[in-house]
Design a protein around this motif. Structure first.
Motif, mmCIF file in Angstrom:
data_model
loop_
_atom_site.group_PDB
_atom_site.id
_atom_site.type_symbol
_atom_site.label_atom_id
_atom_site.label_comp_id
_atom_site.label_asym_id
_atom_site.label_seq_id
_atom_site.Cartn_x
_atom_site.Cartn_y
_atom_site.Cartn_z
ATOM 1 N N CYS A 28 0.883 -1.134 0.000
ATOM 2 C CA CYS A 28 0.000 0.000 0.000
ATOM 3 C C CYS A 28 0.924 1.187 0.000
ATOM 4 C CB CYS A 28 -0.942 -0.005 1.200
ATOM 5 S SG CYS A 28 -0.190 -0.413 2.748
ATOM 6 N N ASP A 118 -6.771 1.491 4.986
ATOM 7 C CA ASP A 118 -5.447 1.606 5.597
ATOM 8 C C ASP A 118 -4.960 3.048 5.736
ATOM 9 O OD1 ASP A 118 -5.542 -1.156 5.343
ATOM 10 O OD2 ASP A 118 -3.513 -1.316 4.539
ATOM 11 N N ASP A 119 -4.057 3.202 6.685
ATOM 12 C CA ASP A 119 -3.168 4.371 6.839
ATOM 13 C C ASP A 119 -3.781 5.558 7.580
ATOM 14 O OD1 ASP A 119 -1.443 2.788 5.434
ATOM 15 O OD2 ASP A 119 -1.206 4.119 3.723
ATOM 16 N N HIS A 169 -1.633 -1.226 12.143
ATOM 17 C CA HIS A 169 -0.850 -1.040 10.913
ATOM 18 C C HIS A 169 0.491 -0.389 11.251
ATOM 19 C CE1 HIS A 169 -0.399 -1.136 6.643
ATOM 20 N NE2 HIS A 169 -0.626 0.134 6.403
ATOM 21 N N HIS A 173 4.486 3.283 10.193
ATOM 22 C CA HIS A 173 4.399 2.808 8.802
ATOM 23 C C HIS A 173 5.770 2.589 8.156
ATOM 24 C CE1 HIS A 173 2.611 2.401 4.716
ATOM 25 N NE2 HIS A 173 1.518 2.089 5.384
ATOM 26 N N PRO A 209 3.011 -2.696 6.745
ATOM 27 C CA PRO A 209 2.994 -1.639 5.734
ATOM 28 C C PRO A 209 3.516 -2.153 4.393
ATOM 29 C CG PRO A 209 3.824 -0.785 7.799
ATOM 30 C CD PRO A 209 3.682 -2.278 7.985
ATOM 31 N N HIS A 263 -7.489 3.133 0.946
ATOM 32 C CA HIS A 263 -6.751 3.978 1.897
ATOM 33 C C HIS A 263 -7.542 5.233 2.251
ATOM 34 C CE1 HIS A 263 -3.592 1.535 0.017
ATOM 35 N NE2 HIS A 263 -2.892 1.739 1.125
HETATM 36 ZN ZN LIG Z 1 -0.234 1.250 4.707
#
Ligand SMILES: [Zn+2]
Length: 294
Positions: A28, A118-119, A169, A173, A209, A263
């Motif tokens: 990602c 994500d993120d 996560h 990262h 990540p 994301h």
């Molecule tokens: Zn990520």
């Protein structure tokens, strides 16, 4: 029981000699393609249709011929599903490693899929995603980055309050393959502690990540009580290829059991937001249901 299913799943995997379950196929954030080796394309794993909230997400046994397409930078190499050569029985270490094999797709022949975000959390895009998910009654799994969550506990709690799952996560990262075990543990532990404090519930899923798994990350996450989750559908939304391309990639690739990666953090995610608004109602019209694996 979930644990029984998992045990059965592991036995099944152990019985398939030479099966390599995982590859850190994509990132990602760093990979152009995004399909992981189990991408849902091949013969699906065992069909285990468990009703939605009680879903037992079994690891998907890829066919033996399914060698990872883009896999395997050396240090993030796939984990063997079989016990080490020469050992009469699976050692404790091998069993632990096998138990920590990432889940790339759900074992379902139904149109049951998982959406993962994500993120984040992000003060702009996360509420926008939550609003869309609420509109369509979709439950998702949010893989949060600790340093993005640390000063946003209200937003973290709001994600959980709306029925979504919070997952780990890492804290900052990083590419975990380049960290020491102590550093990996710190990345995971701090984030788990934060999520636990914010919601009162432990994180049960972890995602490296970039999907860049390592032996150490798999082992440490397992020791911290988490299971690793990959994905099988990656529209590469983080690269902002355009809303229509994100939408098309999801709609073309999705199939029963898919785990979709999107994301809500790490940059301008307005294309992702627009794509979600487009593809979620299409998938729902096609009969897809969404689950957040327990
Ligand atoms: Zn990520």
């Amino acid at each position: 029981m979930v644990s029984d299913h998992r045990i059965i799943g592991r036995r099944l995997l152990l019985s398939v000699a030479g099966v390599t379950l995982l590859s850190a196929a994509t990132a990602c954030g760093s990979s152009p393609s995004g399909q992981d080796p189990s991408a849902g394309a091949g013969p699906a794993a065992k069909a285990v249709n468990v009703p939605s909230p009680a879903l037992a997400p079994l690891p998907s046994a890829s066919p033996p011929s399914a060698s990872p397409p883009s896999a395997a930078p050396s240090s993030g190499a796939p984990q063997p599903a079989a016990p080490p050569v020469g050992s009469a029985a699976p050692s404790a270490a091998a069993a632990r490693r096998n138990a920590a094999a990432p889940l790339f797709s759900l074992a379902s022949d139904d149109k049951l899929v998982a959406l993962t975000i994500d993120d984040g959390p992000d003060p702009v895009y996360t509420p926008a995603v939550l609003s869309i998910l609420e509109r369509y009654g979709v439950r998702a799994t949010f893989f949060l980055v600790g340093e993005n969550a640390v000063n946003r506990s209200a937003l973290v709690r709001e994600i959980a309050r709306q029925g979504h799952h919070l997952a780990n996560h890492t804290w900052s990262h990083p590419d975990l393959r380049h960290l020491s075990e102590a550093q990996v543990r710190d990345e995971l532990e701090r984030t788990s502690d934060l999520l636990h404090t914010a919601t009162g519930k432990p994180a049960t899923w972890f995602r490296a990540p970039g999907g860049d798994w390592s032996d150490v990350a798999l082992r440490v996450s397992n020791e911290l009580g988490m299971r690793p989750m990959g994905w099988s559908v990656d529209p590469v939304d983080w690269a902002r290829p355009g809303t229509s391309r994100i939408t098309t990639r999801v709609l073309d690739a999705i199939r029963p059991g898919s785990i979709v990666l999107n994301h809500d953090g790490g940059g301008d995610r307005s294309q992702t937001i627009a794509a979600l608004k487009t593809y979620l109602p299409v998938l729902i019209d096609e009969g897809y249901r969404f689950t957040a694996p327990a």
